[in-house]
Scaffold this active site. Structure first.
Site, PDB file in Angstrom:
ATOM      1  N   GLY A   1     -14.004  -4.396   0.527  1.00  0.00           N
ATOM      2  CA  GLY A   1     -13.510  -3.913   1.793  1.00  0.00           C
ATOM      3  C   GLY A   1     -14.589  -3.856   2.856  1.00  0.00           C
ATOM      4  O   GLY A   1     -14.803  -4.802   3.602  1.00  0.00           O
TER       5      GLY A   1
ATOM      6  N   HIS B   1      -8.197   4.384  -1.046  1.00  0.00           N
ATOM      7  CA  HIS B   1      -8.208   3.906   0.338  1.00  0.00           C
ATOM      8  C   HIS B   1      -9.608   4.006   0.928  1.00  0.00           C
ATOM      9  O   HIS B   1      -9.787   4.311   2.116  1.00  0.00           O
ATOM     10  CB  HIS B   1      -7.207   4.702   1.188  1.00  0.00           C
ATOM     11  CG  HIS B   1      -6.507   3.887   2.232  1.00  0.00           C
ATOM     12  ND1 HIS B   1      -5.235   3.400   2.074  1.00  0.00           N
ATOM     13  CD2 HIS B   1      -6.893   3.455   3.460  1.00  0.00           C
ATOM     14  CE1 HIS B   1      -4.861   2.732   3.146  1.00  0.00           C
ATOM     15  NE2 HIS B   1      -5.865   2.744   4.009  1.00  0.00           N
TER      16      HIS B   1
ATOM     17  N   THR C   1       0.839  -1.195   0.000  1.00  0.00           N
ATOM     18  CA  THR C   1       0.000   0.000   0.000  1.00  0.00           C
ATOM     19  C   THR C   1       0.874   1.244   0.000  1.00  0.00           C
ATOM     20  O   THR C   1       1.721   1.415   0.879  1.00  0.00           O
ATOM     21  CB  THR C   1      -0.927   0.007   1.230  1.00  0.00           C
ATOM     22  OG1 THR C   1      -1.791  -1.133   1.154  1.00  0.00           O
ATOM     23  CG2 THR C   1      -1.775   1.268   1.272  1.00  0.00           C
TER      24      THR C   1
ATOM     25  N   GLY D   1     -16.369   1.672  -2.955  1.00  0.00           N
ATOM     26  CA  GLY D   1     -17.777   1.921  -3.247  1.00  0.00           C
ATOM     27  C   GLY D   1     -18.596   0.707  -3.603  1.00  0.00           C
ATOM     28  O   GLY D   1     -19.763   0.849  -3.973  1.00  0.00           O
TER      29      GLY D   1
END
Length: 382
Positions: free
Chosen positions: A332, A278, A155, A311
């Site tokens: 996520g 993120h 990341t 999203g």
């Protein structure tokens, strides 16, 4: 409550988790503009419905980084996710295996690499941040090798943590010591099911992978202060040479929003990238993943594997991101909500919902294989 969607899992998580944990998962940075855009820009993409196509045999499988998987999705790395349910990352990795998809363990997970490896029967992915102590990073990568991790997700969009107002409001940030601990304990006390299952029987409550550098602390006392003190803001492209010298497997760069950065990643030999902001948790006001993805896929999609996140609240959203150029999608918040709502069974249920919704979207857009999902299934882009 009857759970039929990701929104239902979110509500169940809100009811079950202490406020400091729910707001950490649910929130974004600053005014949360990018967080909202991630969702709304995807939802605004109209699918092109087609009829009288033979869609009796749908194949949702795909191959990512040399591994065949049942769905073109993976569980994204989420810090502290293991506190959503008892030893949560261990539960999540089992659900991912049952669904035939990869699980990604965060550097700042509650469960350490060896514990998750013991719960897994197949290789999983490991996510790494750039930490000031390079020796400690070497140790983490060596642990990932020992745990048979099949890919490293590096990341790069967090040289410093974003300012997340919700976390200050709940005491996860900016409230060290006894005051913060008491604040969080009070929030846990009004969630007795969580307090019993996780608070009492889910110990230790610590950042398992970074425990060796915590000097007896948990890392949760002031989570973001620890990150500001240990994440390395001097990170640059040359650091990929250091990562490559310690890691020989597939390397995925997470946090790309600009085509120029995507080309740089390709030039330096990354195997994949994740188009990601993120989850709207870093720099507010940047492009949503849905808007950033198409030019990046066009720039480097033939040179490395382009993944995306941000999203995704349904299987339709997975199909939309694939149509915009992604080869795979990282889930996520969806799995974090599901883990909080029902543990391993909740994550498995969530993945079944994603699969069912993808099947409907594919059937009604006339696509039968993942490779057939492209911009032509979006209205106005044929």
């Amino acid at each position: 409550m009857i759970i039929a969607s990701i929104a239902d899992f979110r509500e169940a998580a809100r009811r079950r988790l202490p406020r400091f944990l729910f707001e950490y998962i649910d929130g974004g940075s600053y005014a949360e503009t990018t967080l909202r855009r991630n969702v709304s820009d995807l939802a605004d993409l109209a699918l092109r419905q087609r009829v009288l196509r033979d869609v009796s045999a749908l194949d949702l499988s795909t191959e990512l980084f040399g591994q065949r998987q049942a769905l073109p999705v993976a569980l994204a790395p989420i810090g502290l996710a293991g506190l959503n349910a008892r030893r949560g990352e261990c539960q999540a990795v089992r659900a991912a295996e049952q669904a035939g998809i990869p699980f990604t363990l965060s550097t700042v997970s509650a469960c350490a690499l060896p514990e998750v490896a013991a719960a897994a029967s197949r290789p999983f992915w490991f996510q790494l941040y750039m930490i000031r102590d390079r020796g400690f990073m070497r140790d983490l990568m060596a642990q990932a090798v020992a745990a048979r991790c099949s890919a490293l997700v590096f990341t790069v969009d967090m040289p410093v943590p974003g300012s997340r107002y919700r976390d200050y409001h709940t005491g996860l940030a900016g409230a060290p010591g006894l005051r913060g601990a008491a604040w969080r304990a009070a929030q846990a006390a009004v969630r007795p099911r969580w307090a019993w299952d996780v608070g009492l029987f889910g110990r230790p409550h610590t950042l398992g992978n970074v425990a060796p550098v915590l000097q007896g602390r948990t890392g949760i006392e002031d989570f973001f202060a620890w990150m500001r003190g240990n994440f390395d803001p001097s990170i640059n492209w040359r650091d990929l040479d250091f990562i490559r010298s310690e890691w020989s497997g597939p390397l995925i760069i997470k946090g790309i929003l600009d085509p120029a950065d995507a080309r740089e990643a390709a030039e330096l030999g990354a195997d994949g990238i994740v188009v990601s902001n993120h989850g709207g948790r870093q720099l507010d006001g940047v492009l949503s993943s849905a808007r950033a993805l198409p030019p990046i896929a066009e720039a480097v999609g033939d040179r490395l594997t382009v993944l995306a996140d941000g999203g995704v609240r349904s299987g339709l959203d997975v199909v939309r991101l694939l149509a915009l150029g992604a080869k795979g999608v990282l889930l996520g918040r969806a799995w974090a909500y599901a883990l909080a709502a029902g543990g391993e069974a909740g994550v498995s249920h969530m993945l079944r919902i994603i699969e069912a919704e993808m099947r409907i979207a594919m059937a009604l857009t006339g696509t039968t294989r993942i490779a057939e999902i492209d911009p032509t299934i979006l209205a106005g882009r044929a």
